[in-house]
Design an enzyme around this catalytic site. Structure first.
Site, PDB file in Angstrom:
ATOM      1  N   SER A 170       3.629   2.689  -0.566  1.00 44.53           N
ATOM      2  CA  SER A 170       3.761   1.337  -0.018  1.00 44.53           C
ATOM      3  C   SER A 170       4.289   0.413  -1.111  1.00 44.53           C
ATOM      4  O   SER A 170       4.247   0.766  -2.300  1.00 44.53           O
ATOM      5  CB  SER A 170       2.366   0.859   0.417  1.00 44.53           C
ATOM      6  OG  SER A 170       2.364  -0.510   0.753  1.00 44.53           O
ATOM      7  N   TYR A 187      -6.963  -0.367  -0.892  1.00 45.68           N
ATOM      8  CA  TYR A 187      -5.664   0.071  -0.355  1.00 45.68           C
ATOM      9  C   TYR A 187      -4.620   0.143  -1.471  1.00 45.68           C
ATOM     10  O   TYR A 187      -3.928   1.152  -1.636  1.00 45.68           O
ATOM     11  CB  TYR A 187      -5.210  -0.878   0.752  1.00 45.68           C
ATOM     12  CG  TYR A 187      -3.943  -0.424   1.444  1.00 45.68           C
ATOM     13  CD1 TYR A 187      -3.953   0.652   2.329  1.00 45.68           C
ATOM     14  CD2 TYR A 187      -2.723  -1.068   1.205  1.00 45.68           C
ATOM     15  CE1 TYR A 187      -2.789   1.079   2.966  1.00 45.68           C
ATOM     16  CE2 TYR A 187      -1.555  -0.645   1.840  1.00 45.68           C
ATOM     17  CZ  TYR A 187      -1.596   0.424   2.715  1.00 45.68           C
ATOM     18  OH  TYR A 187      -0.436   0.847   3.338  1.00 45.68           O
TER      19      TYR A 187
END
Ligand code: NAD
Length: 266
Positions: A141, A154
């Site tokens: 990401s 995350y």
């Protein structure tokens, strides 16, 4: 097109936005796809939409070693080997400062997003080696190359899989297996709806400092919009196919220009 003709691809998180787009694109390029996710009926729906002659599924939790071994074995048995692993299953966790972040939630995010990818590689590599090589693509990401307030689990997990990818790329190069990450900015899927909801709720929460709307997230992206799942899948296709035969150990941004500037937020 037939860029994956004769190839077998295992795709985790295959009923989600990005995973299902990749499954459809890979199948349309000639691959047989072995889909992995938690919910059996959702898996059945995706298989049906692609066709049982091109797609199969195994319901499995990617954090579990036995279930990982089982989904790899099932794919190899059904399609006669494995050429591609798209380690894509992931969860966003909650939105909270580190001081308030629940420890079990941190562990859960790391289990799915890091341990799950590591287990996938652990069990896929022997099967790929038998077939003479392959390609492993990990979904990281923009959160893997920068911080975001209140998303420590995350972002930590998405950084971690870049380190894992680099180790695996070095270990697997002599085996003819390439390993890379794809790093999307916000993409139109369930995950972003969930993050937006948490961010909007945070605007009234004094514990959390960053409350933002979808519009302001999109405005932080130079192309002024979220990406579509298929725009990520197309990079995954490139890295899975022989078009990328000299690419390994790399971090591939699909981010509308976001990493060209600051901040890297979700
Ligand atoms: P999504 O929620 O639509 O899909 C994620 C899928 O992973 C779901 O189908 C879910 O059931 C599955 N999954 C979760 N835990 C699992 C487990 N333990 N075992 C098996 N499957 C499990 O979200 P998405 O946007 O399609 O996310 C796919 C990947 O892309 C994730 O790794 C995510 O972190 C990453 N990513 C997404 C974005 C975005 O903006 N959507 C941006 C960057 C990276």
């Amino acid at each position: 097109m037939t860029r994956l003709e004769g190839k077998v691809a295992v795709i985790t998180g295959a009923t989600g936005g990005i995973g299902s787009a990749a499954a459809r694109l890979f199948a349309s390029e000639g691959a047989s796809v072995a889909l992995v996710d938690l919910d059996e009926s959702a898996l059945r729906d995706v298989v049906r939409s692609i066709g049982e002659d091109k797609a199969s599924y195994t319901a499995a939790d990617v954090t579990d070693p036995e279930q990982t071994e089982a989904y790899i074995d099932a794919a190899a048995d059904r399609w006669g080997g494995i050429d591609i692993l798209l380690a894509n299953a992931g969860i966003e966790g909650t939105l909270s400062p580190i001081t308030d972040y629940p420890v079990d939630e941190f562990d859960r995010v790391m289990a799915v997003n890091v341990r799950g990818v590591w287990l996938g590689i652990k069990y896929a590599v022997p099967a790929m080696r038998e077939g003479g090589g392959g390609s492993i693509v990990i979904t990281s990401s923009t959160a893997g190359i920068g911080g975001s307030p209140e998303m420590s689990a995350y972002n930590t997990s998405k950084h971690a899989v870049i380190g894992l990818m680099r180790c695996a790329a070095l270990e697997c190069a002599p085996l003819g297996i390439r390993v890379n990450t794809v790093n999307p900015a916000p993409i139109e899927t369930r995950m972003m709806r969930s993050i937006e909801e948490m961010r909007v709720a945070a605007m009234d929460d004094t514990r959390v400092t960053v409350g933002v709307t979808k519009q302001s997230i999109a405005e932080g992206i130079p192309l002024q919009r979220y990406g579509d799942p298929e725009e990520v899948a197309r990079m995954m296709l490139f890295l899975s196919s022989d078009d990328s035969s000299f690419c390994t150990g790399g971090v591939y941004m699909v981010d509308g220009g976001r990493s060209a500037g600051n901040p890297y937020r979700n």
